[in-house]
Design an enzyme around this catalytic site. Structure first.
Site, PDB file in Angstrom:
ATOM      1  N   LYS A  45       0.859  -1.173   0.000  1.00 26.17           N
ATOM      2  CA  LYS A  45       0.000   0.000   0.000  1.00 26.17           C
ATOM      3  C   LYS A  45       0.905   1.236   0.000  1.00 26.17           C
ATOM      4  O   LYS A  45       2.008   1.183   0.524  1.00 26.17           O
ATOM      5  CB  LYS A  45      -0.813  -0.053   1.299  1.00 26.17           C
ATOM      6  CG  LYS A  45      -1.987   0.841   1.284  1.00 26.17           C
ATOM      7  CD  LYS A  45      -2.985   0.472   2.361  1.00 26.17           C
ATOM      8  CE  LYS A  45      -4.179   1.403   2.266  1.00 26.17           C
ATOM      9  NZ  LYS A  45      -4.267   2.240   1.089  1.00 26.17           N
ATOM     10  N   LEU A  73      -5.212   7.360   0.173  1.00 28.73           N
ATOM     11  CA  LEU A  73      -3.886   7.026   0.713  1.00 28.73           C
ATOM     12  C   LEU A  73      -3.857   6.830   2.228  1.00 28.73           C
ATOM     13  O   LEU A  73      -2.881   7.199   2.879  1.00 28.73           O
ATOM     14  CB  LEU A  73      -2.843   8.088   0.322  1.00 28.73           C
ATOM     15  CG  LEU A  73      -2.519   8.260  -1.156  1.00 28.73           C
ATOM     16  CD1 LEU A  73      -1.381   9.273  -1.316  1.00 28.73           C
ATOM     17  CD2 LEU A  73      -2.115   6.943  -1.795  1.00 28.73           C
ATOM     18  N   ASN A  99       5.687   0.948  -2.183  1.00 26.43           N
ATOM     19  CA  ASN A  99       5.114   2.063  -2.926  1.00 26.43           C
ATOM     20  C   ASN A  99       5.154   3.296  -2.030  1.00 26.43           C
ATOM     21  O   ASN A  99       4.700   3.250  -0.884  1.00 26.43           O
ATOM     22  CB  ASN A  99       3.675   1.726  -3.344  1.00 26.43           C
ATOM     23  CG  ASN A  99       3.035   2.792  -4.194  1.00 26.43           C
ATOM     24  OD1 ASN A  99       2.772   3.892  -3.723  1.00 26.43           O
ATOM     25  ND2 ASN A  99       2.771   2.476  -5.448  1.00 26.43           N
ATOM     26  N   CYS A 129      -1.788   9.082  -7.850  1.00 26.85           N
ATOM     27  CA  CYS A 129      -3.006   8.792  -7.103  1.00 26.85           C
ATOM     28  C   CYS A 129      -4.043   9.875  -7.394  1.00 26.85           C
ATOM     29  O   CYS A 129      -3.787  11.053  -7.174  1.00 26.85           O
ATOM     30  CB  CYS A 129      -2.742   8.736  -5.608  1.00 26.85           C
ATOM     31  SG  CYS A 129      -4.233   8.474  -4.653  1.00 26.85           S
ATOM     32  N   ASN A 191      -2.035   3.265 -13.487  1.00 25.69           N
ATOM     33  CA  ASN A 191      -2.784   3.481 -12.251  1.00 25.69           C
ATOM     34  C   ASN A 191      -4.261   3.618 -12.648  1.00 25.69           C
ATOM     35  O   ASN A 191      -4.597   3.508 -13.822  1.00 25.69           O
ATOM     36  CB  ASN A 191      -2.275   4.754 -11.553  1.00 25.69           C
ATOM     37  CG  ASN A 191      -2.578   4.741 -10.052  1.00 25.69           C
ATOM     38  OD1 ASN A 191      -3.596   4.190  -9.624  1.00 25.69           O
ATOM     39  ND2 ASN A 191      -1.719   5.347  -9.256  1.00 25.69           N
TER      40      ASN A 191
END
Lengths: 305, 253
Positions: A45, A73, A99, A129, A191
């Protein structure tokens, strides 16, 4: 016994099947379902400098061919990760990449430095993200900023440096090239795609609406992902790790055919928690039964080389 | 936790949009009241978490309401069909010596299971349940429910089950309340329980991704001894201390 290993510069994997960040937790979350040591690498994660609570409200919604997530996040932060999660990965012999996500170039550099000091061999930069207000995505959409970011991280991290690219750009090739020019060892793509899921129902004369805006993932994004990998392959001489909607060995082959050297399985882990280990076994059997001795042989056949 | 292939012994209609499914898993499966399983629905991106109604020894029983495509698919399955589920997930209730169990709608499942387990152990419990209307009451389970209310008064007492909590507390003086139902009902009951200084355990519901605590999709905010933090409903729950849950942020669930 076919050789499943990936040997592309600093990208060294025992096999090409990885699991995608955000879908696989930090370390042992899936151990009841699959032998984690069999997986090419699990990607943790996203880890930030400070712990993050993530977004409020409903975070996921199912769509026709996938799902939208807006986790934001949420994570334990780098210090706790290094203290509590990392030793478990090391002790269990699990291959992994960490990550990392920052709000500034300095933050990325600091995170990478901490990873380097902790002996971490592979990191993936989350520059894409779609669910946070500041940082992250803005690094992934401008090739000049991205190049500066990767250069800075490259100076402090000697291991395998992967940059995870966003599909939410006009030219993913420019971003890929910026990573390569700055010294990245590999790029991973894609992504999630920015999107919104809406679920409506009509009860007692009133509409009820559920709505989540965030990153679209799952089966539906596979064509977009394959397209991105193909475009990147045309301009890059560093390895590409493909991901987006992988649910089967055949999907993996489609990514190999498009130029990927390794793949990541993401959303499919939610419905099939054993899928990563299973695809490794299936790949091994396929190569064994069909006389492919190395992955490059298999990829060559898939790319009509 | 593992993946199971289960054979459907029966899947019968139990009320309006309500079904009871009886599953046979080779060798049986260990479960506790409040725990859940996640069922694979073909071509769907997310599994469907369903609360367990009971453990038959050679398998599990589920009580579910048809709410969307996933549960619609389940309702069309027949005896002899197979389903794939993962589990067993979640924590369990921590009952006291005198328990008031409250189910609202399909939230009856876990507290019904708890009542049956408590009966086996000879622990005192009273089970009350509320429904919108008579049609939504699962007939098979009626005899085990000590008090039933319906919003429209078509069966039992008229009104929300939350309104009868206070009366039941006075009559039965429970030391523990265990409840599963819509957020608003659990919120009201938690407040009533707090007023009487009774331990109240609520079974939360949230949209889940992985069911195993990896994706953080289902988190709610809880007050953990003064520290406000996220808790994954699938992993830390689904059962929480009602006093610790911020119900305000959970309406989406």
């Amino acid at each position: 016994m076919p050789d499943l290993s990936v040997d592309k510069g600093k990208l060294q994997l025992k096999n090409p099947i990885m699991t995608a960040s955000g879908t696989y937790g930090y370390n042992l979350e899936y151990e009841d379902f699959t032998d984690l040591t069999k997986i090419g690498a699990i990607v943790t994660k996203a880890i930030t400098l400070e712990p993050r609570d993530g977004n409020r409200g409903q975070r996921i919604i199912e769509t026709e061919c996938g799902m939208i997530n807006s986790i934001g996040l949420e994570n334990v932060g780098i210090e706790r990760f290094l203290r509590e999660k990392l030793p478990v990965l090391n002790n269990r012999g699990i291959s992994f990449a960490v990550n990392i996500a920052g709000a500034s170039i300095d933050e990325y550099a600091l995170l990478a430095k901490k990873c380097e000091s902790a002996g971490i061999k592979m990191i993936e930069l989350n520059v894409s993200c779609p669910n946070v207000q500041h940082g992250c995505l803005e690094f992934g959409v401008d090739e000049n900023i991205l190049e500066a970011l990767v250069k800075t991280v490259r100076e402090v991290f000697t291991g395998c440096l992967i940059i995870k690219l966003t599909p939410n750009v006009t030219s993913i090739e420019k971003l890929g090239l910026a990573c390569r020019n700055a010294g990245a060892d590999a790029v991973s793509a894609i992504n999630t795609i920015k999107g919104t899921g809406i679920k409506l129902s009509f009860e007692n004369g009133k509409f009820k609406k559920e709505q989540v805006t965030g990153g679209y993932s799952g089966r539906g994004i596979k064509p977009a992902a394959l397209g991105a990998v193909l475009r990147l392959k045309k301009v890059l001489d560093i390895p590409i790790i493909g991901m987006g909607g992988i649910y089967s060995l055949n999907d993996v082959f489609e990514f190999f055919a498009s130029g990927a050297e390794a793949v990541q399985i993401g959303t499919a882990n939610f419905t099939h928690p054993d899928i990563a280990g299973k695809i490794v076994s299936e790949l091994d059997s396929f190569m064994n039964n069909n006389g492919f001795k190395t992955l490059d042989e298999l990829k060559g056949a898939l790319r009509n080389e | 936790m593992k993946e199971f292939k289960a054979k459907i012994k029966y899947n019968k209609k139990a009320g309006k949009d309500l079904y009871i499914m009886d599953l046979e898993t080779p060798g049986g499966v260990f479960s506790k009241p409040g725990q859940f399983i996640s069922i694979l629905i073909p071509d769907k991106t997310l599994r469907r978490p369903l609360s367990i109604l009971g453990n038959t020894g050679d398998g599990l029983q589920l009580l579910y309401k048809v709410r969307g495509e996933g549960t619609k698919y389940l309702s069309n399955l027949k005896s002899g069909d197979f389903i794939n589920f993962t589990g067993i997930f979640g924590n369990t209730f921590a009952p006291g010596e005198k328990n008031l169990l409250i189910g609202a709608g399909v939230g009856l499942a876990p507290v019904y299971y708890l009542k049956k387990e408590l009966e086996k152990k000879g622990v005192t419990s009273k089970l009350i349940a509320g429904f919108k209307t008579k049609d939504e009451i699962p007939e098979d389970l009626i005899t085990d429910i000590d008090l039933i209310s319906t919003d429209d008064g078509s069966f039992g007492e008229k009104g929300s089950i939350a309104e009868f909590t206070e009366r039941c507390i006075k009559e039965n003086t429970p030391d523990t309340i265990c409840i599963c139902g819509p957020v608003i009902v659990m919120k009201l009951v938690s407040e009533t329980a707090a007023k009487y200084n009774i331990n109240c355990q609520v079974s939360m519901e949230s949209m889940m991704g992985c069911s195993i605590g990896a994706c953080r999709g289902c988190v709610i905010k809880i007050n953990d001894n003064g520290i406000i933090r996220n808790a994954a409903v699938c992993k830390e729950g689904t059962i929480f201390d009602g006093n610790k849950v911020f119900f305000g942020g959970c309406e989406h669930a």
